[in-house]
Motif scaffolding. Structure first.
Motif, mmCIF file in Angstrom:
data_model
loop_
_atom_site.group_PDB
_atom_site.id
_atom_site.type_symbol
_atom_site.label_atom_id
_atom_site.label_comp_id
_atom_site.label_asym_id
_atom_site.label_seq_id
_atom_site.Cartn_x
_atom_site.Cartn_y
_atom_site.Cartn_z
ATOM 1 N N LEU A 88 0.859 -1.311 -0.023
ATOM 2 C CA LEU A 88 0.053 -0.056 -0.021
ATOM 3 C C LEU A 88 0.797 1.299 0.068
ATOM 4 C CD1 LEU A 88 -2.870 -0.640 2.450
ATOM 5 C CD2 LEU A 88 -3.099 -0.076 -0.064
ATOM 6 N N ALA A 89 1.957 1.367 0.893
ATOM 7 C CA ALA A 89 2.785 2.358 0.754
ATOM 8 C C ALA A 89 3.371 2.813 -0.805
ATOM 9 C CB ALA A 89 3.842 2.190 1.614
ATOM 10 N N LEU A 90 3.873 1.484 -1.133
ATOM 11 C CA LEU A 90 4.296 1.705 -2.487
ATOM 12 C C LEU A 90 3.364 2.219 -3.613
ATOM 13 C CD1 LEU A 90 6.567 -1.604 -2.827
ATOM 14 C CD2 LEU A 90 7.148 0.804 -2.859
ATOM 15 N N THR A 91 2.069 1.864 -3.480
ATOM 16 C CA THR A 91 0.969 2.155 -4.307
ATOM 17 C C THR A 91 0.730 3.771 -4.199
ATOM 18 O OG1 THR A 91 -0.032 -0.046 -4.225
ATOM 19 C CG2 THR A 91 -1.412 2.126 -4.787
ATOM 20 N N ALA A 92 0.884 4.225 -2.862
ATOM 21 C CA ALA A 92 0.508 5.559 -2.474
ATOM 22 C C ALA A 92 1.618 6.635 -2.867
ATOM 23 C CB ALA A 92 0.550 5.716 -1.054
ATOM 24 N N TRP A 93 3.063 5.875 -2.693
ATOM 25 C CA TRP A 93 3.980 6.909 -2.991
ATOM 26 C C TRP A 93 4.150 6.886 -4.633
ATOM 27 C CZ3 TRP A 93 5.544 10.056 0.352
ATOM 28 C CH2 TRP A 93 5.851 9.757 1.677
ATOM 29 N N GLY A 94 3.840 5.767 -5.287
ATOM 30 C CA GLY A 94 4.071 5.836 -6.579
ATOM 31 C C GLY A 94 3.021 6.581 -7.218
ATOM 32 N N SER A 95 1.777 6.756 -6.663
ATOM 33 C CA SER A 95 0.579 7.441 -7.315
ATOM 34 C C SER A 95 1.236 9.257 -7.173
ATOM 35 C CB SER A 95 -0.830 7.363 -6.496
ATOM 36 O OG SER A 95 -0.900 8.031 -5.540
ATOM 37 N N LEU A 96 1.820 9.315 -5.873
ATOM 38 C CA LEU A 96 2.533 10.677 -5.815
ATOM 39 C C LEU A 96 3.437 11.001 -6.842
ATOM 40 C CD1 LEU A 96 2.476 10.977 -1.828
ATOM 41 C CD2 LEU A 96 1.235 12.631 -3.422
ATOM 42 N N ALA A 97 4.465 9.976 -6.880
ATOM 43 C CA ALA A 97 5.619 10.201 -7.967
ATOM 44 C C ALA A 97 5.097 10.393 -9.382
ATOM 45 C CB ALA A 97 6.340 8.984 -8.295
ATOM 46 N N ILE A 98 3.960 9.808 -9.574
ATOM 47 C CA ILE A 98 3.475 10.214 -11.051
ATOM 48 C C ILE A 98 2.281 11.259 -11.266
ATOM 49 C CG2 ILE A 98 3.752 7.865 -12.217
ATOM 50 C CD1 ILE A 98 0.706 7.443 -11.671
ATOM 51 N N ARG A 99 2.254 12.151 -10.140
ATOM 52 C CA ARG A 99 1.382 13.304 -9.913
ATOM 53 C C ARG A 99 -0.036 12.853 -9.956
ATOM 54 N NH1 ARG A 99 4.235 18.429 -10.009
ATOM 55 N NH2 ARG A 99 6.336 17.951 -10.043
ATOM 56 N N ARG A 100 -0.310 11.807 -9.576
ATOM 57 C CA ARG A 100 -1.685 11.169 -9.680
ATOM 58 C C ARG A 100 -2.000 10.614 -8.200
ATOM 59 N NH1 ARG A 100 -5.357 13.394 -12.658
ATOM 60 N NH2 ARG A 100 -6.434 11.238 -12.472
ATOM 61 N N PRO A 101 -2.186 11.462 -7.177
ATOM 62 C CA PRO A 101 -2.589 11.061 -5.937
ATOM 63 C C PRO A 101 -3.714 10.138 -5.995
ATOM 64 C CG PRO A 101 -2.325 13.349 -5.808
ATOM 65 C CD PRO A 101 -2.122 12.990 -7.384
ATOM 66 N N PHE A 102 -3.316 9.167 -5.319
ATOM 67 C CA PHE A 102 -4.541 8.011 -5.308
ATOM 68 C C PHE A 102 -5.954 8.600 -4.794
ATOM 69 C CE2 PHE A 102 -3.199 6.790 -0.946
ATOM 70 C CZ PHE A 102 -4.635 6.685 -0.354
ATOM 71 N N THR A 103 -5.759 9.433 -3.635
ATOM 72 C CA THR A 103 -7.020 9.981 -3.278
ATOM 73 C C THR A 103 -7.878 10.805 -4.081
ATOM 74 O OG1 THR A 103 -5.799 11.988 -2.278
ATOM 75 C CG2 THR A 103 -6.064 9.869 -0.841
ATOM 76 N N LEU A 104 -7.321 11.421 -5.356
ATOM 77 C CA LEU A 104 -7.908 12.271 -6.030
ATOM 78 C C LEU A 104 -9.022 11.814 -7.032
ATOM 79 C CD1 LEU A 104 -7.011 15.138 -7.422
ATOM 80 C CD2 LEU A 104 -5.945 13.987 -9.360
ATOM 81 N N GLY A 105 -9.012 10.609 -7.406
ATOM 82 C CA GLY A 105 -10.070 9.990 -7.950
ATOM 83 C C GLY A 105 -11.307 9.662 -6.952
ATOM 84 N N ILE A 106 -10.984 9.451 -5.857
ATOM 85 C CA ILE A 106 -11.945 9.196 -4.834
ATOM 86 C C ILE A 106 -12.549 10.602 -4.577
ATOM 87 C CG2 ILE A 106 -12.200 8.407 -2.404
ATOM 88 C CD1 ILE A 106 -9.910 6.629 -2.689
ATOM 89 N N ALA A 107 -11.931 11.609 -4.281
ATOM 90 C CA ALA A 107 -12.290 12.990 -3.784
ATOM 91 C C ALA A 107 -12.995 13.526 -5.007
ATOM 92 C CB ALA A 107 -11.011 13.858 -3.558
ATOM 93 N N LYS A 108 -13.044 13.231 -6.253
ATOM 94 C CA LYS A 108 -13.837 13.483 -7.513
ATOM 95 C C LYS A 108 -14.939 13.198 -7.400
ATOM 96 C CE LYS A 108 -10.000 14.667 -10.732
ATOM 97 N NZ LYS A 108 -9.427 14.357 -12.138
ATOM 98 N N THR A 109 -15.170 11.821 -6.678
ATOM 99 C CA THR A 109 -16.605 11.529 -6.537
ATOM 100 C C THR A 109 -17.289 12.055 -5.542
ATOM 101 O OG1 THR A 109 -16.094 9.524 -5.150
ATOM 102 C CG2 THR A 109 -15.728 9.196 -7.528
ATOM 103 N N MET A 110 -16.743 12.547 -4.509
ATOM 104 C CA MET A 110 -17.413 13.446 -3.582
ATOM 105 C C MET A 110 -17.495 14.962 -3.549
ATOM 106 S SD MET A 110 -16.098 11.003 -0.315
ATOM 107 C CE MET A 110 -14.111 10.883 -0.804
ATOM 108 N N ALA A 111 -16.630 15.403 -4.389
ATOM 109 C CA ALA A 111 -16.736 16.997 -4.396
ATOM 110 C C ALA A 111 -17.358 17.489 -5.785
ATOM 111 C CB ALA A 111 -15.092 17.460 -4.532
ATOM 112 N N PRO A 112 -17.924 18.721 -5.566
ATOM 113 C CA PRO A 112 -18.434 19.344 -6.751
ATOM 114 C C PRO A 112 -17.353 19.456 -7.853
ATOM 115 C CG PRO A 112 -18.249 20.837 -5.142
ATOM 116 C CD PRO A 112 -17.722 19.456 -4.509
ATOM 117 N N PRO A 113 -17.867 19.062 -9.081
ATOM 118 C CA PRO A 113 -17.127 19.136 -10.476
ATOM 119 C C PRO A 113 -16.357 20.442 -10.588
ATOM 120 C CG PRO A 113 -19.243 18.100 -10.829
ATOM 121 C CD PRO A 113 -19.234 18.745 -9.599
#
Length: 188
Positions: A88-113
């Motif tokens: 999980l740490a590798l997944t999270a750090w990897g998503s940051l390294a490619i500038r696509r934080p894993f929380t971004l997609g989840i947050a988009k489902t909860m935040a206004p467009p």
């Protein structure tokens, strides 16, 4: 916050079911939960970028379950729980390294467009993902140390596992609420 916790259900089930080196069934349960989440979410139209953790979970637990049932003794030995959180740490750090934080997609489902493209939204998700990545890293290290020095300390192992998810979950909820309030105050 449930969106984040829901994504971690496979990991939570693995953590609960894989104490004292018995993680075959925990890995199988983690894989099945991840697969069900992926199927349900895709049928509901949830985008792939909101399922980074679920995809990572399915890959990890699928491979671990096959290996755990095919190889005796289990391939990661007593360190399965630490290795899983390390993944999980590798997944999270990897998503940051490619500038696509894993929380971004989840947050988009909860935040206004209209918030999705803002610098604040991107920044909040980078911070939240960094906290999750650091928590996973510390959790993996703590589990590895406990498994090495006190492998039968079940209560301590469970406490470390729970804290490894609870602390960043509480941070996520509070930080995003505070950021939303600040953004409202600036806009208003």
């Amino acid at each position: 916050m449930f969106g984040y916790l829901r994504s971690f259900l496979p990991w939570i089930s693995f953590a609960v079911l894989s104490t004292n080196g018995q993680y075959r069934y925990g890995a199988l349960a983690g894989f099945l939960l991840a697969a069900v989440l992926l199927v349900v979410d895709r049928r509901a139209g949830r985008p792939w970028d909101a399922q980074i953790i679920e995809i990572s979970s399915a890959v990890f637990f699928g491979g671990l379950a096959v290996a755990a049932f095919a190889v005796t003794p289990a391939p990661l030995g007593a360190y399965g729980p630490a290795a899983s959180v390390g993944w999980l740490a590798l997944t999270a750090w990897g998503s940051l390294a490619i500038r696509r934080p894993f929380t971004l997609g989840i947050a988009k489902t909860m935040a206004p467009p209209e918030a999705h493209g803002t610098r604040l939204f991107q920044r909040v998700n980078a911070v939240v993902t960094t906290v999750w990545a650091a928590a996973f890293t510390l959790n993996a290290a703590g589990l590895a140390l406990l498994l090495h020095y006190a492998p039968h300390a079940t209560a301590a192992l469970l406490a470390v596992k729970v804290c490894g998810f609870a602390v960043p979950a509480v941070f996520t909820a509070r930080y995003t609420q505070a950021a939303t309030r600040r953004a409202g105050a600036v806009a208003g």
